[in-house]
Each structure stands twice: as C-alpha cells, then as structure tokens.
Design a protein around this motif. Structure first.
Motif, PDB file in Angstrom:
ATOM      1  N   LEU A   3       0.841  -1.211   0.000  1.00  0.00           N
ATOM      2  CA  LEU A   3       0.000   0.000   0.000  1.00  0.00           C
ATOM      3  C   LEU A   3       0.876   1.260   0.000  1.00  0.00           C
ATOM      4  O   LEU A   3       0.589   2.225  -0.712  1.00  0.00           O
ATOM      5  CB  LEU A   3      -0.927   0.015   1.221  1.00  0.00           C
ATOM      6  CG  LEU A   3      -2.134  -0.926   1.186  1.00  0.00           C
ATOM      7  CD1 LEU A   3      -2.839  -0.937   2.539  1.00  0.00           C
ATOM      8  CD2 LEU A   3      -3.118  -0.529   0.090  1.00  0.00           C
ATOM      9  N   LEU A   4       1.947   1.233   0.784  1.00  0.00           N
ATOM     10  CA  LEU A   4       2.835   2.402   0.827  1.00  0.00           C
ATOM     11  C   LEU A   4       3.552   2.579  -0.512  1.00  0.00           C
ATOM     12  O   LEU A   4       3.661   3.696  -1.031  1.00  0.00           O
ATOM     13  CB  LEU A   4       3.859   2.260   1.963  1.00  0.00           C
ATOM     14  CG  LEU A   4       4.892   3.394   2.005  1.00  0.00           C
ATOM     15  CD1 LEU A   4       4.221   4.752   2.221  1.00  0.00           C
ATOM     16  CD2 LEU A   4       5.928   3.156   3.094  1.00  0.00           C
ATOM     17  N   PHE A   5       3.997   1.475  -1.074  1.00  0.00           N
ATOM     18  CA  PHE A   5       4.669   1.512  -2.385  1.00  0.00           C
ATOM     19  C   PHE A   5       3.739   2.154  -3.425  1.00  0.00           C
ATOM     20  O   PHE A   5       4.142   3.061  -4.162  1.00  0.00           O
ATOM     21  CB  PHE A   5       5.041   0.080  -2.776  1.00  0.00           C
ATOM     22  CG  PHE A   5       5.558  -0.086  -4.171  1.00  0.00           C
ATOM     23  CD1 PHE A   5       6.811   0.409  -4.531  1.00  0.00           C
ATOM     24  CD2 PHE A   5       4.809  -0.754  -5.135  1.00  0.00           C
ATOM     25  CE1 PHE A   5       7.291   0.242  -5.822  1.00  0.00           C
ATOM     26  CE2 PHE A   5       5.283  -0.918  -6.426  1.00  0.00           C
ATOM     27  CZ  PHE A   5       6.528  -0.418  -6.772  1.00  0.00           C
ATOM     28  N   ASN A   6       2.479   1.723  -3.465  1.00  0.00           N
ATOM     29  CA  ASN A   6       1.517   2.280  -4.430  1.00  0.00           C
ATOM     30  C   ASN A   6       1.266   3.763  -4.173  1.00  0.00           C
ATOM     31  O   ASN A   6       1.163   4.553  -5.111  1.00  0.00           O
ATOM     32  CB  ASN A   6       0.191   1.508  -4.382  1.00  0.00           C
ATOM     33  CG  ASN A   6       0.359   0.108  -4.961  1.00  0.00           C
ATOM     34  OD1 ASN A   6       1.272  -0.142  -5.743  1.00  0.00           O
ATOM     35  ND2 ASN A   6      -0.500  -0.816  -4.546  1.00  0.00           N
ATOM     36  N   TYR A   7       1.194   4.136  -2.904  1.00  0.00           N
ATOM     37  CA  TYR A   7       0.971   5.541  -2.550  1.00  0.00           C
ATOM     38  C   TYR A   7       2.144   6.402  -3.047  1.00  0.00           C
ATOM     39  O   TYR A   7       1.946   7.466  -3.639  1.00  0.00           O
ATOM     40  CB  TYR A   7       0.821   5.647  -1.030  1.00  0.00           C
ATOM     41  CG  TYR A   7       0.735   7.072  -0.518  1.00  0.00           C
ATOM     42  CD1 TYR A   7      -0.453   7.780  -0.597  1.00  0.00           C
ATOM     43  CD2 TYR A   7       1.848   7.699   0.057  1.00  0.00           C
ATOM     44  CE1 TYR A   7      -0.535   9.084  -0.125  1.00  0.00           C
ATOM     45  CE2 TYR A   7       1.775   9.002   0.531  1.00  0.00           C
ATOM     46  CZ  TYR A   7       0.584   9.692   0.436  1.00  0.00           C
ATOM     47  OH  TYR A   7       0.503  10.987   0.894  1.00  0.00           O
ATOM     48  N   LEU A   8       3.352   5.937  -2.810  1.00  0.00           N
ATOM     49  CA  LEU A   8       4.524   6.724  -3.212  1.00  0.00           C
ATOM     50  C   LEU A   8       4.594   6.863  -4.731  1.00  0.00           C
ATOM     51  O   LEU A   8       4.932   7.919  -5.259  1.00  0.00           O
ATOM     52  CB  LEU A   8       5.812   6.087  -2.664  1.00  0.00           C
ATOM     53  CG  LEU A   8       5.985   6.205  -1.145  1.00  0.00           C
ATOM     54  CD1 LEU A   8       7.156   5.360  -0.668  1.00  0.00           C
ATOM     55  CD2 LEU A   8       6.197   7.668  -0.725  1.00  0.00           C
ATOM     56  N   LYS A   9       4.231   5.773  -5.425  1.00  0.00           N
ATOM     57  CA  LYS A   9       4.226   5.840  -6.902  1.00  0.00           C
ATOM     58  C   LYS A   9       3.220   6.880  -7.374  1.00  0.00           C
ATOM     59  O   LYS A   9       3.488   7.639  -8.299  1.00  0.00           O
ATOM     60  CB  LYS A   9       3.882   4.466  -7.491  1.00  0.00           C
ATOM     61  CG  LYS A   9       5.115   3.589  -7.622  1.00  0.00           C
ATOM     62  CD  LYS A   9       5.017   2.565  -8.725  1.00  0.00           C
ATOM     63  CE  LYS A   9       3.784   1.718  -8.563  1.00  0.00           C
ATOM     64  NZ  LYS A   9       3.817   0.474  -9.294  1.00  0.00           N
ATOM     65  N   LYS A  10       2.055   6.879  -6.729  1.00  0.00           N
ATOM     66  CA  LYS A  10       1.008   7.852  -7.081  1.00  0.00           C
ATOM     67  C   LYS A  10       1.495   9.287  -6.868  1.00  0.00           C
ATOM     68  O   LYS A  10       1.118  10.200  -7.587  1.00  0.00           O
ATOM     69  CB  LYS A  10      -0.233   7.590  -6.215  1.00  0.00           C
ATOM     70  CG  LYS A  10      -1.510   7.537  -7.028  1.00  0.00           C
ATOM     71  CD  LYS A  10      -2.727   7.136  -6.215  1.00  0.00           C
ATOM     72  CE  LYS A  10      -2.940   8.015  -4.996  1.00  0.00           C
ATOM     73  NZ  LYS A  10      -3.798   7.379  -3.978  1.00  0.00           N
ATOM     74  N   LYS A  11       2.376   9.448  -5.869  1.00  0.00           N
ATOM     75  CA  LYS A  11       2.934  10.777  -5.569  1.00  0.00           C
ATOM     76  C   LYS A  11       4.157  11.089  -6.440  1.00  0.00           C
ATOM     77  O   LYS A  11       4.909  12.018  -6.153  1.00  0.00           O
ATOM     78  CB  LYS A  11       3.348  10.831  -4.087  1.00  0.00           C
ATOM     79  CG  LYS A  11       2.194  10.808  -3.139  1.00  0.00           C
ATOM     80  CD  LYS A  11       1.760  12.229  -2.833  1.00  0.00           C
ATOM     81  CE  LYS A  11       0.531  12.264  -1.972  1.00  0.00           C
ATOM     82  NZ  LYS A  11       0.065  13.623  -1.720  1.00  0.00           N
ATOM     83  N   HIS A  12       4.412  10.233  -7.432  1.00  0.00           N
ATOM     84  CA  HIS A  12       5.544  10.387  -8.364  1.00  0.00           C
ATOM     85  C   HIS A  12       6.903  10.324  -7.671  1.00  0.00           C
ATOM     86  O   HIS A  12       7.850  10.985  -8.093  1.00  0.00           O
ATOM     87  CB  HIS A  12       5.418  11.695  -9.163  1.00  0.00           C
ATOM     88  CG  HIS A  12       4.093  11.793  -9.860  1.00  0.00           C
ATOM     89  ND1 HIS A  12       3.768  10.990 -10.932  1.00  0.00           N
ATOM     90  CD2 HIS A  12       3.027  12.576  -9.613  1.00  0.00           C
ATOM     91  CE1 HIS A  12       2.526  11.276 -11.300  1.00  0.00           C
ATOM     92  NE2 HIS A  12       2.050  12.236 -10.526  1.00  0.00           N
TER      93      HIS A  12
END
Ligand code: TYD
Length: 203
Positions: free
Chosen positions: A19-28
């Motif tokens: 979940l954190l990995f996906n969040y960080l990707k979303k934040k570029h």
C-alpha cells in the motif's frame, strides 16, 4: 529514504508495504519494493532453502548466516544502487527481523548478530522502520519450516520487537494493525507525509 516494515508473521507487513509503495508511486516518488528473505534471484534461491519444510536439520547459526547471505545480496544488488539513484526503497523485513527472531526468539548472542548484520549490510540502516503491532497468532497459517513455532516463541519475538522499538525511538514508528486496514495505512501515511514535505521543501 530507506523504509522497512517489521512485525511478527501475520501482522500485515506485506499488505502495508505494498500500500505504501503504491501511494509513493502515485505521488511520483521514484521507489522500489523488495522483501526479505529474497528480492533478487540468488536471494530467492536462499529463501527456498530457508523455508523448505524438508530442511529440518538446519542449525540456528546456519540459518542466520543464510538470512544474512540473502540480505547481503539484496543490499548490494538492489538497495544500495537504488538509493544511489535517489530512489526510495520499501523493504518488507530487514535487520530487525534477525534481532527479533534469532536473538530474542532463538537466543543467539545480540553482539554477534549485530556484528554480522553490519558486515552483511555494510552498515546500511533504514531511515524509518514501521513496527506493525499485532499479535494475532491465530491468523498465521503454518505453511513453511520457519512458521512452525508455538505461542511462546512468537511471544518472545513480539516482545523482542517491542524492546527494539523502545531502544530505537528515532527510527521506529509503532503502528497498531489490530484496527481496520485503512486506519493503519493512514497512520503510516501521516509519518510518510512529513518526510515527503521535507523533501519538497528542500527542492
Ligand atoms: P515469509 O514467508 O516471508 O513470512 P512473512 O510474510 O511473515 O515475512 O517468511 C519469512 C520468515 O523468516 C518469517 O517467519 C520471519 C523469518 N525471518 C527470520 O527468522 N529472520 C530474518 O532475518 C528474516 C529476514 C526473516
């Protein structure tokens, strides 16, 4: 930033690291996600030896050296090069797993394990460690060699984690994962957002 997730089996590390990995990707944010033991071709082969139910005769010291061999490969092949290229690294388990499981769980000597941890990682320590605080032994499905433990040994590992967290208050953030998943995720993001803001301010 180098971020690790720790906790006993079934505490939600793989879910929350993803979940954190996906969040960080979303934040570029440039980021990679890895897990231990494993994360590279060689380390995954070592993982198979470690988790194989047939390998009953493995000695505690052999076991810990295999964990550290896998870690050394992951650090040198993936984590260090990624950090050098300014990627963030999210890692499911790292050095604290060895202290919790092999020192507090199995009684190996703290100073010995700390020393070989440092050798294997070339002293690379995480910037942030999330300790996922849950003790739900009933949710563990005992599939592999390592997971075949009893209540008492899980309790020792869990108490060990709490001790490590108390002794490293700057790096450790304890997240209650007994609550709803999205609540725990939001508590993780509260910590992460402070670091993301600092990063933006530095730009
Ligand atoms: P894994 O299937 O990855 O479990 P989890 O999803 O709970 O992380 O198996 C890893 C097992 O290895 C887990 O029981 C913890 C143990 N372990 C150690 O005992 N020492 C270590 O240094 C590491 C990295 C893991």
């Amino acid at each position: 930033m180098f971020i690790t997730f720790e906790g006993i089996d079934g505490s939600g590390k793989s879910v929350h690291s993803k979940l954190l990995f996906n969040y960080l990707k979303k934040k570029h944010v440039k980021v990679i996600l890895v897990r231990e033991p494993g994360g590279t071709k060689i380390a995954e082969q070592i993982r198979n030896i470690l988790l194989d139910k047939k390998n009953k005769e493995i000695f505690d010291m052999t076991e810990v050296l295999l964990f550290l061999a896998a870690r050394s490969q992951l650090v040198h092949e993936k984590i260090k090069p990624a950090l050098k290229k300014k990627y963030w690294v999210v890692c499911d388990r790292y050095v604290d797993s060895t202290i919790a499981y092999q020192v507090y769980g199995k009684g190996l000597k703290f100073n010995d394990i700390k020393k070989i941890n440092n050798i294997a990682t070339n002293n690379l320590m995480p910037d942030i460690t999330f300790f996922l605080d849950a003790f739900n032994i009933k949710y563990i499905n005992f599939q592999d060699r390592i997971e075949i433990r009893n209540y008492n040994s899980y309790k020792k590992i869990y108490d060990g984690y709490k001790k490590i967290a108390r002794e490293n208050p700057k790096r450790f953030f304890t997240i209650d994962t007994k609550c709803k998943r999205y609540v725990a995720h939001e508590n993780i993001l509260k910590v992460i957002d402070i670091f993301l803001k600092n990063k933006q301010n530095k730009k």
